[in-house]
Design an enzyme around this catalytic site. Structure first.
Site, PDB file in Angstrom:
ATOM      1  N   ASP A   1       1.009  -5.337 -54.991  1.00  0.00           N
ATOM      2  CA  ASP A   1       0.505  -4.442 -53.671  1.00  0.00           C
ATOM      3  C   ASP A   1       1.499  -4.336 -52.566  1.00  0.00           C
ATOM      4  O   ASP A   1       1.285  -3.808 -51.765  1.00  0.00           O
ATOM      5  CB  ASP A   1      -0.880  -5.391 -53.359  1.00  0.00           C
ATOM      6  CG  ASP A   1      -2.069  -5.019 -54.351  1.00  0.00           C
ATOM      7  OD1 ASP A   1      -2.056  -4.006 -54.989  1.00  0.00           O
ATOM      8  OD2 ASP A   1      -2.912  -5.909 -54.404  1.00  0.00           O
TER       9      ASP A   1
ATOM     10  N   ASP B   1      -7.611  -9.694 -65.685  1.00  0.00           N
ATOM     11  CA  ASP B   1      -7.945  -9.215 -64.073  1.00  0.00           C
ATOM     12  C   ASP B   1      -9.238  -8.650 -64.312  1.00  0.00           C
ATOM     13  O   ASP B   1      -9.395  -7.662 -64.778  1.00  0.00           O
ATOM     14  CB  ASP B   1      -6.930  -8.358 -63.885  1.00  0.00           C
ATOM     15  CG  ASP B   1      -6.736  -8.226 -62.258  1.00  0.00           C
ATOM     16  OD1 ASP B   1      -7.678  -8.366 -61.638  1.00  0.00           O
ATOM     17  OD2 ASP B   1      -5.531  -8.299 -61.836  1.00  0.00           O
TER      18      ASP B   1
ATOM     19  N   ASP C   1     -10.401  -9.909 -58.746  1.00  0.00           N
ATOM     20  CA  ASP C   1     -10.161  -8.906 -57.879  1.00  0.00           C
ATOM     21  C   ASP C   1     -10.839  -9.049 -56.439  1.00  0.00           C
ATOM     22  O   ASP C   1     -11.956  -9.027 -56.923  1.00  0.00           O
ATOM     23  CB  ASP C   1     -10.112  -7.664 -58.410  1.00  0.00           C
ATOM     24  CG  ASP C   1      -9.361  -6.474 -57.635  1.00  0.00           C
ATOM     25  OD1 ASP C   1      -8.226  -6.706 -57.239  1.00  0.00           O
ATOM     26  OD2 ASP C   1     -10.149  -5.647 -57.266  1.00  0.00           O
TER      27      ASP C   1
HETATM   28  O1  TEU Z   1      -6.190  -5.670 -53.795  1.00  0.00           O
HETATM   29  C1  TEU Z   1      -7.055  -5.846 -52.511  1.00  0.00           C
HETATM   30  C2  TEU Z   1      -6.430  -5.872 -51.240  1.00  0.00           C
HETATM   31  O2  TEU Z   1      -7.013  -6.117 -50.416  1.00  0.00           O
HETATM   32  C3  TEU Z   1      -4.886  -5.666 -50.877  1.00  0.00           C
HETATM   33  O3  TEU Z   1      -3.990  -6.366 -51.742  1.00  0.00           O
HETATM   34  C4  TEU Z   1      -4.558  -4.084 -50.959  1.00  0.00           C
HETATM   35  O4  TEU Z   1      -4.041  -3.691 -51.985  1.00  0.00           O
HETATM   36  C5  TEU Z   1      -3.762  -3.944 -49.941  1.00  0.00           C
HETATM   37  O5  TEU Z   1      -4.374  -4.272 -48.723  1.00  0.00           O
HETATM   38  C6  TEU Z   1      -3.527  -2.369 -49.717  1.00  0.00           C
HETATM   39  O6  TEU Z   1      -2.673  -2.029 -48.503  1.00  0.00           O
HETATM   40  C7  TEU Z   1      -6.804  -5.565 -54.831  1.00  0.00           C
HETATM   41  C8  TEU Z   1      -5.840  -5.210 -55.966  1.00  0.00           C
HETATM   42  O7  TEU Z   1      -4.837  -6.187 -56.100  1.00  0.00           O
HETATM   43  C9  TEU Z   1      -5.281  -3.782 -55.895  1.00  0.00           C
HETATM   44  O8  TEU Z   1      -4.205  -3.414 -56.649  1.00  0.00           O
HETATM   45  C10 TEU Z   1      -6.508  -2.857 -55.907  1.00  0.00           C
HETATM   46  O9  TEU Z   1      -6.199  -1.652 -55.390  1.00  0.00           O
HETATM   47  C11 TEU Z   1      -7.689  -3.303 -54.820  1.00  0.00           C
HETATM   48  O10 TEU Z   1      -7.939  -4.779 -55.111  1.00  0.00           O
HETATM   49  C12 TEU Z   1      -8.909  -2.586 -55.219  1.00  0.00           C
HETATM   50  O11 TEU Z   1      -9.458  -2.968 -56.622  1.00  0.00           O
END
Ligand code: TEU
Length: 537
Positions: free
Chosen positions: A325, A97, A202
C-alpha cells in the site's frame, strides 16, 4: 516453549505480482508454490499471502465475492491446499489474508441485501436512513478511508445509505447481526480446517462501529502520517472491536498448533496494544510507524522505545518498512542503497516480528507510472484532486507503483511471466539491473545481506527472544541497542563516528573498523557484535 509466531519473520507475497505460472500476465498460486524454496532459502519463517479469493478484482482481491473460493486467475482450491502443504513441507508457516470488514458489492450477500429492505440479507450490511427532507444527505459525518468522501453510499432501490469504510464498491458487513458473525466465523474455520497457520486481518480496527451512529468529532489533524478531517473515535478501535479480537482468538484456540492473528490496525501504540488483550486477543498487530520513518538515529530510538514500552515481552512489536500500500523504502532514502542496507540491519535485529514485502530484499524502487493509467482504485479517487493537493497528501496514492511484477531476472518480463506476454502492470524499468538473479550469491548485495541477517536471526536466541536495551551515551547519529549478548550499532549520520563498544564482529554493513574497546562507523554503516565469547564445552 516459545510459540512460533513470537520468533518468526514474515515475507509478504502479493499474488498478482509474484510469479505467473500459466502465462496470462497475472501471478498465481502455482507460481507462488514454485518460488517457496526461494523464500525458504532466504531464511523466512512465515509466508503471508495477500488475498487470492474469488473477487471482481476492483481492489485486486481486497473486494471478496466468495471467501471460500479461489479466483480463477489465481488457481483452484486444490492449489490453495497444495500451497499450505508445500509451505509446511519446508518447515515454514503460512498466513492468509482475511478481509472481514467488507465484501465486494458483487458478493451475492450484498446483491441480495441491496435489493429491498425486507429480504433475508437486508440487515447483513450497515444500512441507515439519510438525513434531510428526502433522506438524501448521508446519515452522519463519518468519512471513508479516502478522508474526503463520506463513508455512506446511497442506494436508490432501498432509498437508504450503506456504509463503505474503504471504497464505494466495498460495503461494510454488519457484524452486529449474529448471522453475519456466524457466516464469517465459518469462513475462518474453513481455512483453519485446511491447516492455515493464521491470518493477517485487513483493516481490522474498523469492523465494529458505534451502533448509535454518533457523529465523529470534527477535529482536523495529522494522524499516523495521514491527515484526518474527523477523529475516528466512533468508527475505529472501539471497545467492541477489542472484544471481537478475543472472539476470533477463541476460535483459533480450538485448533492445534498455535494459530495466530496479525491485525492491520492503525493508531497509537497504547491503543493498539488493547487488541492483544494480555494474550487473549490478536497475537500481533502491525506497527506502521516505520512506513513513514525519518532516516535519523534519534527518530528510530524514540520510535523503538515507544514500542518497547507498550509491547514488553511476551508481547512482540511487529515492524514493517514496506507493504503493498505504501512507498518502497528506497524512495524514502533517495535511492541510497547503503541506507537501505542499514534499515535492513535494524529491521532484522530488533525484538519482535519483522515483515518484509516482496522485492524489498533486492531494493526495488517505486515504479513511476502516470496517474491517468492507474488501475488502483485509490488512485482513481485521488485522480480528481488537483496535483498540489495530491503532492501534499504524500506518496504512493497510486499503489500500482509498488505492485509491479517481481523482478526475478534480467530476461524479458523479468522472469515474472513468459516473453511476449503483457504483464498486468508494467515492469519496473530498473529490472535488468535490479533483480534476484543478479544479486543471488553476490557478496555485498542487498539480497545476500537479507539472507545473512535472517540466517543470523534464525540461529540466535538473543535476536529471537533476547530483551532489547537501548545503549546510552552514543554520539548523535548512532543508533545502538543491546540484545542479550549482542550489540547492534548503526551510523545514520553524515560523519564517521567512534563509540566505546566493541566485540566479536558477527555481521557488518558499510565501512566499519572494530578495535579494542571501540568501534568506528563510517556514514551508513552498521554492525552486529558479540560481547561474550561463547564457552566451548
Ligand atoms: O488497507 C487499508 C488502509 O487503510 C491503507 O493501507 C490504505 O491502502 C491506504 O490508506 C491507501 O492510501 C487495506 C489493504 O492493505 C489495502 O490493500 C486494501 O485496499 C484496503 O485495506 C481495503 O481492503
Amino acid at each position: 516453549m516459545t510459540p512460533w509466531w513470537q520468533t518468526t519473520s514474515i515475507y509478504q507475497v502479493y499474488p498478482r505480482s509474484f510469479a505467473d505460472s500459466d502465462g496470462d500476465g497475472i501471478g498465481d498460486l502455482p507460481g507462488i508454490i514454485d518460488k517457496l524454496d526461494y523464500i525458504k532459502d532466504l531464511g523466512f519463517g512465515t509466508v503471508w499471502v495477500s488475498p487470492f479469493f474469488a473477487s471482481p478484482q476492483r481492489d485486486f482481491g481486497y473486494d471478496v465475492s466468495d471467501y471460500e473460493a479461489v479466483a480463477e486467475e489465481y488457481g483452484t482450491l486444490e492449489d490453495a491446499q497444495r500451497l499450505i502443504d508445500e509451505v509446511h513441507a519446508r518447515g515454514m508457516k503460512v498466513m492468509f489474508d482475511l478481509v472481514l470488514n467488507h465484501t465486494s458489492d458483487q458478493h451475492p450477500w450484498f446483491i441480495r441485501s441491496r435489493s429491498s429492505r425486507t429480504n433475508p440479507k437486508a440487515d447483513w450490511y450497515i444500512w441507515a436512513d439519510g438525513r434531510g427532507k428526502d433522506g438524501r444527505r448521508p446519515p452522519n459525518n463519518w468519512k471513508s478511508a479516502m478522508e474526503f468522501t463520506s463513508a455512506w453510499q446511497y442506494s436508490a432501490a432501498r432509498r437508504q445509505w450503506y456504509m463503505a469504510t474503504f471504497l464505494p464498491f466495498q460495503p461494510d458487513l454488519n457484524w452486529r447481526n449474529p448471522e453475519v458473525k456466524q457466516a464469517m466465523f465459518d469462513t475462518v474455520r474453513f481455512w483453519l480446517d485446511k491447516g492455515v497457520d493464521g491470518f493477517r486481518l485487513d483493516i481490522f480496527g474498523s469492523i465494529m462501529k458505534d451502533p448509535g451512529l454518533t457523529n465523529n468529532p470534527l477535529r482536523p489533524r495529522m494522524h499516523n502520517g495521514f491527515p484526518r478531517i474527523v477523529q475516528r473515535v466512533h468508527t475505529e478501535n472501539t471497545p467492541d472491536n477489542m472484544v471481537l479480537a478475543q472472539e476470533l482468538r477463541a476460535i483459533c484456540n480450538e485448533y492445534p498448533g498455535e494459530r495466530a492473528l496479525l491485525g492491520e490496525v492503525f493508531g497509537p501504540p497504547d491503543v493498539l496494544k488493547g487488541y492483544l488483550a494480555e494474550g487473549a486477543g490478536l497475537n500481533l498487530v502491525f506497527l506502521f510507524n516505520f512506513l513513514t520513518f525519518r532516516y535519523d538515529a534519534d527518530w528510530f530510538r524514540q520510535t523503538i522505545e515507544a514500542f518497547e514500552q507498550n509491547f514488553p515481552a511476551p508481547m512482540q512489536p511487529t515492524y514493517v518498512l514496506e507493504n503493498h500500500d505504501r512507498s518502497r523504502l528506497l524512495d524514502r532514502v533517495d535511492g541510497d542503497r547503503r541506507k537501505a542496507a542499514v534499515l535492513a540491519l535494524i529491521l532484522l535485529t530488533l525484538r519482535g516480528v519483522p515483515t518484509v514485502y516482496q522485492g524489498q530484499e533486492i531494493g526495488t524502487s517505486n515504479t513511476r507510472l502516470p496517474f491517468k493509467d492507474a488501475l488502483d482504485p485509490v488512485a482513481t479517487v485521488y485522480r480528481r484532486l488537483p496535483q498540489f493537493v495530491v503532492d501534499r497528501l504524500g506518496e504512493t496514492l497510486n499503489r500500482d507503483e509498488v505492485r509491479t511484477p517481481m523482478q526475478w531476472d534480467a530476461s524479458a518480463n523479468a522472469g515474472f511471466c513468459p516473453a511476449g506476454v503483457t504483464p498486468w502492470l508494467p515492469l519496473n524499468p530498473e529490472y535488468p539491473n535490479v533483480n534476484i538473479a543478479a544479486q543471488q550469491g553476490q557478496d555485498g548485495s542487498l539480497l545476500e545481506l537479507y539472507r545473512r541477517l535472517l540466517t543470523l536471526r534464525a540461529g540466535s536466541a538473543s535476536l529471537q527472544t533476547g530483551p532489547l536495551a537501548m545503549l546510552e551515551a552514543l554520539p548523535p547519529g548512532v543508533l545502538g541497542y543491546r540484545r542479550a549478548d549482542l550489540i547492534i550499532l548503526a551510523n545514520m549520520g553524515t560523519q564517521p563516528l567512534t563509540v566505546r563498544y566493541s566485540g566479536q564482529l558477527l555481521l557488518d554493513v558499510g565501512e566499519v573498523a572494530v578495535g579494542t574497546g571501540r568501534t568506528t562507523l563510517f556514514p551508513d554503516s552498521g554492525v552486529v557484535l558479540q560481547t561474550v565469547v561463547p564457552r566451548l564445552s
